[in-house]
Design a protein around this motif. Structure first.
Motif, PDB file in Angstrom:
ATOM      1  N   SER A  45     -76.827  10.187-105.084  1.00 10.76           N
ATOM      2  CA  SER A  45     -77.810  10.788-104.198  1.00 10.76           C
ATOM      3  C   SER A  45     -78.896  11.522-104.971  1.00 10.76           C
ATOM      4  O   SER A  45     -79.670  12.276-104.409  1.00 10.76           O
ATOM      5  N   ILE A 131     -79.303   8.149 -91.238  1.00 12.88           N
ATOM      6  CA  ILE A 131     -78.760   9.323 -90.559  1.00 12.88           C
ATOM      7  C   ILE A 131     -79.872  10.341 -90.291  1.00 12.88           C
ATOM      8  O   ILE A 131     -80.463  10.901 -91.213  1.00 12.88           O
ATOM      9  N   THR A 132     -80.147  10.598 -89.035  1.00 11.00           N
ATOM     10  CA  THR A 132     -81.119  11.597 -88.586  1.00 11.00           C
ATOM     11  C   THR A 132     -80.492  12.371 -87.433  1.00 11.00           C
ATOM     12  O   THR A 132     -79.444  11.979 -86.902  1.00 11.00           O
ATOM     13  N   ARG A 163     -79.747   9.822 -95.798  1.00 12.69           N
ATOM     14  CA  ARG A 163     -80.011  11.096 -95.133  1.00 12.69           C
ATOM     15  C   ARG A 163     -81.509  11.282 -94.965  1.00 12.69           C
ATOM     16  O   ARG A 163     -82.250  11.412 -95.931  1.00 12.69           O
ATOM     17  N   LEU A 166     -82.253  15.425 -92.277  1.00 12.44           N
ATOM     18  CA  LEU A 166     -80.949  15.990 -91.941  1.00 12.44           C
ATOM     19  C   LEU A 166     -80.376  16.718 -93.145  1.00 12.44           C
ATOM     20  O   LEU A 166     -80.411  16.204 -94.268  1.00 12.44           O
ATOM     21  N   ARG A 168     -77.336  18.330 -95.441  1.00 16.01           N
ATOM     22  CA  ARG A 168     -75.995  17.863 -95.804  1.00 16.01           C
ATOM     23  C   ARG A 168     -74.937  18.466 -94.884  1.00 16.01           C
ATOM     24  O   ARG A 168     -73.972  17.802 -94.508  1.00 16.01           O
ATOM     25  N   TYR A 171     -74.073  16.515 -91.712  1.00 23.44           N
ATOM     26  CA  TYR A 171     -73.524  15.164 -91.826  1.00 23.44           C
ATOM     27  C   TYR A 171     -72.362  14.968 -90.864  1.00 23.44           C
ATOM     28  O   TYR A 171     -71.586  15.897 -90.613  1.00 23.44           O
ATOM     29  N   GLY A 180     -74.269   9.747-100.411  1.00 22.59           N
ATOM     30  CA  GLY A 180     -75.408   9.306 -99.618  1.00 22.59           C
ATOM     31  C   GLY A 180     -76.684   9.317-100.437  1.00 22.59           C
ATOM     32  O   GLY A 180     -76.703   9.719-101.597  1.00 22.59           O
ATOM     33  N   ASP A 182     -80.617  10.656-100.302  1.00 20.40           N
ATOM     34  CA  ASP A 182     -81.522  11.589 -99.632  1.00 20.40           C
ATOM     35  C   ASP A 182     -82.956  11.086 -99.795  1.00 20.40           C
ATOM     36  O   ASP A 182     -83.466  10.998-100.907  1.00 20.40           O
TER      37      ASP A 182
END
Length: 237
Positions: A45, A131-132, A163, A166, A168, A171, A180, A182
């Motif tokens: 990440s 992921i949001t 990500r 969002l 961490r 999550y 993940g 970022d």
């Protein structure tokens, strides 16, 4: 709503056709590419600059790869349509021409949503989860995430959380054990990491298939079986 359908029409109009594994796999005839890759594990990440690492598209050309319809399934919400379009367009570029599934473009018209999503997960090697905050509120995104985790509980590089907007700490509990990517501050760098995460898994998949094939060819019992098959064929002739 009108803006939503306009985006869908534009996306389908600009779609790059996916290569057909049955006719001429895209990766078997293209030359090597020198691009960027993160330090160490490409699933890291980290947001630092990516060093140059040459990769040959031939290294991901095998029957194991073509056993599934897609290299990656991109799961996202309606709010992230533009981001998903840009990501898929990037992943489908030559020389790798990764085969991607995105719901609005590739779902069969008239098909049941749950059926289409389940099939997309089963027919994909990797799953990119954008992921949001809206992702966490979308029941279909959560459904697809759970399906992906059930297909590969140990992850093994197949689940790729991205990500976006969002923290961490927000999550999903199910993904906190998975590295993940970022992309909140560097979208272009994030695209490169996503691509190399997929390529990393595909290379490992193809390498294991090659090792298994070589091991089988070196097995005396395997050679005896092959000789018996050849003898049987000659007798039939």
């Amino acid at each position: 709503m009108a803006r939503f359908f306009k985006r869908l029409v534009d996306f389908k109009r600009n779609k790059n056709p996916n290569p057909s594994p049955r006719s001429s796999p895209c990766c078997s005839s293209r030359t090597s590419d020198t691009t960027k890759s993160p330090c160490g594990d490409p699933r890291s990440s980290s947001t630092h600059s990516l060093p140059v690492m040459p990769l040959s598209s031939r290294r991901i050309d095998s029957s194991a790869r073509w056993s599934k319809m897609y290299d990656a399934c991109v799961c996202h919400t309606e709010d992230d349509i533009t981001y998903a379009q840009e990501l898929v367009s990037f992943l489908e570029l030559h020389p790798y021409s990764l085969r991607c599934f995105v719901q609005l473009r590739d779902s069969a018209p008239g098909g049941a949503i749950c059926t289409e999503l389940c099939q997309a997960v089963r027919e994909s090697h990797c799953w990119v989860l954008v992921i949001t905050p809206s992702f966490l509120k979308d029941p279909w995104c959560c459904f697809q995430m759970q399906q992906a985790l059930s297909e590969s509980p140990m992850s093994n590089g197949r689940v790729i959380p991205v990500r976006k907007q969002l923290e961490r700490k927000d999550y999903p509990q199910e993904l906190r054990f998975v590295f993940g990517i970022d992309v909140r501050q560097d979208k272009e760098n994030g695209f490169q990491k996503i691509k190399y995460s997929i390529l990393y898994y595909l290379e490992e998949l193809c390498r294991k298939e090659q090792e298994h094939r070589e091991s089988a060819e070196g097995d005396p019992e395997h050679n005896v079986d092959e000789a018996s098959k050849t003898l049987d064929l000659s007798e039939n002739c």
